[in-house]
Scaffold this active site. Sequence first.
Site, PDB file in Angstrom:
ATOM      1  N   ARG A  79       0.831  -1.226   0.000  1.00 33.60           N
ATOM      2  CA  ARG A  79       0.000   0.000   0.000  1.00 33.60           C
ATOM      3  C   ARG A  79       0.859   1.266   0.000  1.00 33.60           C
ATOM      4  O   ARG A  79       1.844   1.373   0.735  1.00 33.60           O
ATOM      5  CB  ARG A  79      -0.917   0.002   1.233  1.00 33.60           C
ATOM      6  N   ARG A 100       2.364   4.158   5.122  1.00 34.41           N
ATOM      7  CA  ARG A 100       1.867   4.472   6.469  1.00 34.41           C
ATOM      8  C   ARG A 100       2.804   3.888   7.522  1.00 34.41           C
ATOM      9  O   ARG A 100       3.308   2.782   7.370  1.00 34.41           O
ATOM     10  CB  ARG A 100       0.464   3.866   6.644  1.00 34.41           C
TER      11      ARG A 100
HETATM   12  P1  ADP Z   1      -6.845  -0.027   8.228  1.00 33.18           P
HETATM   13  O1  ADP Z   1      -7.345   0.827   7.090  1.00 33.18           O
HETATM   14  O2  ADP Z   1      -5.548  -0.652   7.916  1.00 33.18           O
HETATM   15  O3  ADP Z   1      -7.902  -0.984   8.682  1.00 33.18           O
HETATM   16  P2  ADP Z   1      -7.230   2.332   9.859  1.00 33.18           P
HETATM   17  O4  ADP Z   1      -6.688   3.431   9.051  1.00 33.18           O
HETATM   18  O5  ADP Z   1      -8.710   2.154   9.861  1.00 33.18           O
HETATM   19  O6  ADP Z   1      -6.513   0.971   9.433  1.00 33.18           O
HETATM   20  O7  ADP Z   1      -6.768   2.465  11.376  1.00 33.18           O
HETATM   21  C1  ADP Z   1      -5.413   2.719  11.711  1.00 33.18           C
HETATM   22  C2  ADP Z   1      -5.273   2.708  13.228  1.00 33.18           C
HETATM   23  O8  ADP Z   1      -6.069   3.765  13.798  1.00 33.18           O
HETATM   24  C3  ADP Z   1      -5.767   1.450  13.921  1.00 33.18           C
HETATM   25  O9  ADP Z   1      -4.771   0.412  13.940  1.00 33.18           O
HETATM   26  C4  ADP Z   1      -6.060   1.981  15.331  1.00 33.18           C
HETATM   27  O10 ADP Z   1      -4.868   2.187  16.083  1.00 33.18           O
HETATM   28  C5  ADP Z   1      -6.652   3.350  15.026  1.00 33.18           C
HETATM   29  N1  ADP Z   1      -8.124   3.271  14.836  1.00 33.18           N
HETATM   30  C6  ADP Z   1      -8.805   3.495  13.674  1.00 33.18           C
HETATM   31  N2  ADP Z   1     -10.112   3.340  13.857  1.00 33.18           N
HETATM   32  C7  ADP Z   1     -10.290   2.989  15.155  1.00 33.18           C
HETATM   33  C8  ADP Z   1     -11.426   2.663  15.947  1.00 33.18           C
HETATM   34  N3  ADP Z   1     -12.667   2.656  15.430  1.00 33.18           N
HETATM   35  N4  ADP Z   1     -11.217   2.337  17.254  1.00 33.18           N
HETATM   36  C9  ADP Z   1      -9.984   2.349  17.797  1.00 33.18           C
HETATM   37  N5  ADP Z   1      -8.876   2.633  17.100  1.00 33.18           N
HETATM   38  C10 ADP Z   1      -9.018   2.959  15.796  1.00 33.18           C
HETATM   39  P1  ADP Z   2      -8.258  -0.922   4.164  1.00 33.35           P
HETATM   40  O1  ADP Z   2      -8.815   0.487   4.174  1.00 33.35           O
HETATM   41  O2  ADP Z   2      -9.299  -1.950   4.398  1.00 33.35           O
HETATM   42  O3  ADP Z   2      -7.090  -1.080   5.067  1.00 33.35           O
HETATM   43  P2  ADP Z   2      -7.276  -0.212   1.478  1.00 33.35           P
HETATM   44  O4  ADP Z   2      -8.477   0.263   0.730  1.00 33.35           O
HETATM   45  O5  ADP Z   2      -6.316   0.811   1.949  1.00 33.35           O
HETATM   46  O6  ADP Z   2      -7.733  -1.210   2.682  1.00 33.35           O
HETATM   47  O7  ADP Z   2      -6.536  -1.279   0.534  1.00 33.35           O
HETATM   48  C1  ADP Z   2      -5.346  -1.915   0.967  1.00 33.35           C
HETATM   49  C2  ADP Z   2      -4.422  -2.096  -0.243  1.00 33.35           C
HETATM   50  O8  ADP Z   2      -4.977  -3.079  -1.112  1.00 33.35           O
HETATM   51  C3  ADP Z   2      -4.243  -0.835  -1.085  1.00 33.35           C
HETATM   52  O9  ADP Z   2      -2.898  -0.788  -1.527  1.00 33.35           O
HETATM   53  C4  ADP Z   2      -5.225  -1.012  -2.262  1.00 33.35           C
HETATM   54  O10 ADP Z   2      -4.751  -0.374  -3.444  1.00 33.35           O
HETATM   55  C5  ADP Z   2      -5.235  -2.533  -2.415  1.00 33.35           C
HETATM   56  N1  ADP Z   2      -6.548  -3.067  -2.827  1.00 33.35           N
HETATM   57  C6  ADP Z   2      -7.771  -2.682  -2.407  1.00 33.35           C
HETATM   58  N2  ADP Z   2      -8.747  -3.421  -2.971  1.00 33.35           N
HETATM   59  C7  ADP Z   2      -8.109  -4.317  -3.775  1.00 33.35           C
HETATM   60  C8  ADP Z   2      -8.586  -5.377  -4.640  1.00 33.35           C
HETATM   61  N3  ADP Z   2      -9.897  -5.670  -4.773  1.00 33.35           N
HETATM   62  N4  ADP Z   2      -7.648  -6.098  -5.309  1.00 33.35           N
HETATM   63  C9  ADP Z   2      -6.314  -5.830  -5.173  1.00 33.35           C
HETATM   64  N5  ADP Z   2      -5.818  -4.854  -4.386  1.00 33.35           N
HETATM   65  C10 ADP Z   2      -6.707  -4.099  -3.682  1.00 33.35           C
END
Ligand code: ADP
Ligand code: ADP
Length: 258
Positions: free
Chosen positions: A157, A190
């Site tokens: 990502r 990130r």
């Molecule tokens: P991802 O997209 O990889 O699922 P997020 O961007 O949603 O990750 O979250 C990144 C981090 O922010 C989490 O690992 C946590 O530390 C914090 N976080 C995000 N949403 C929440 C939530 N609803 N409750 C508690 N912590 C959160």
């Molecule tokens: P989340 O918010 O659930 O953590 P993201 O939307 O940031 O997930 O996606 C995580 C990574 O996977 C990004 O690099 C994105 O470009 C890629 N990705 C998302 N959807 C797909 C898919 N359907 N197939 C392949 N790669 C994907």
Amino acid sequence: MAVTLVQERLGASSMAEQVLRTIGPVVLLGPPGAGKGTQSKRITEHYHIPQVSTGDLLREHVRQQTPLGIEVQAIIARGELVPDHLVCDIVAWRLRQPDADRGFILDGFPRTQKQAAWLDSFLKFEFFETGKWASWLPIVIRIQVDYNKLLLRITGRRTCPTCGAIYNVHSNPPLVDEICDKDGTKLVIRDDDRDEVIRERLDTYERQTKPVAEYYDKLGRLVTINGDQSVDDVSAAILKEIDGRACGVASGTEAKGN
Ligand code: ADP
Ligand code: ADP
């Protein structure tokens, strides 16, 4: 002239419906890397309702070094969850902004059972009891992806710190290496997308967020979508669900609580 042509092709009423329709709350559940952010942006473009990403909101606080940002940065860096009351306060503030009146996509919230219970009462009192919406029950969509694919997605990502666009070095690379197609900004990895933190985040999902899916499942609200398909196919499946279940405007004809 251009607008008239588009209206003729789409039909004026379908355009108006698309623009004005009340969608209500949409919750996207799924482990880190499942595609929640990617799909939220597409839903936003389609229905013109905002994406509310608690991860993005928290990262912005960290970036600006607000008191909240300073309090939560070490927690996020370890891949643990930020305390419920802090996250719920941010969500309450965000959902009270006028652009959320027709609905919103919750990306990464709720992540614990306490957050889910809090969301229920918030939606009930602020959107349903006030007569804004005919229903307060969210459309809950879980995106499911195989564990090893998640690892590949997270490590590949890249995000744009200016516009929030999401790329992947394997499946969706930018046109020019490490540069955002939209605004030319250098892409970033990130801080918590690093090996030692990724496993902790995936474990946290299993322990604390899976029960949230079970909670919505028991209420008959959960729809699971195969996130192993192409981005377009996942979007198509999600939009189909939302189209079939959007909550509509309050009309007094739908039973309370439905
Ligand atoms: P991802 O997209 O990889 O699922 P997020 O961007 O949603 O990750 O979250 C990144 C981090 O922010 C989490 O690992 C946590 O530390 C914090 N976080 C995000 N949403 C929440 C939530 N609803 N409750 C508690 N912590 C959160
Ligand atoms: P989340 O918010 O659930 O953590 P993201 O939307 O940031 O997930 O996606 C995580 C990574 O996977 C990004 O690099 C994105 O470009 C890629 N990705 C998302 N959807 C797909 C898919 N359907 N197939 C392949 N790669 C994907």
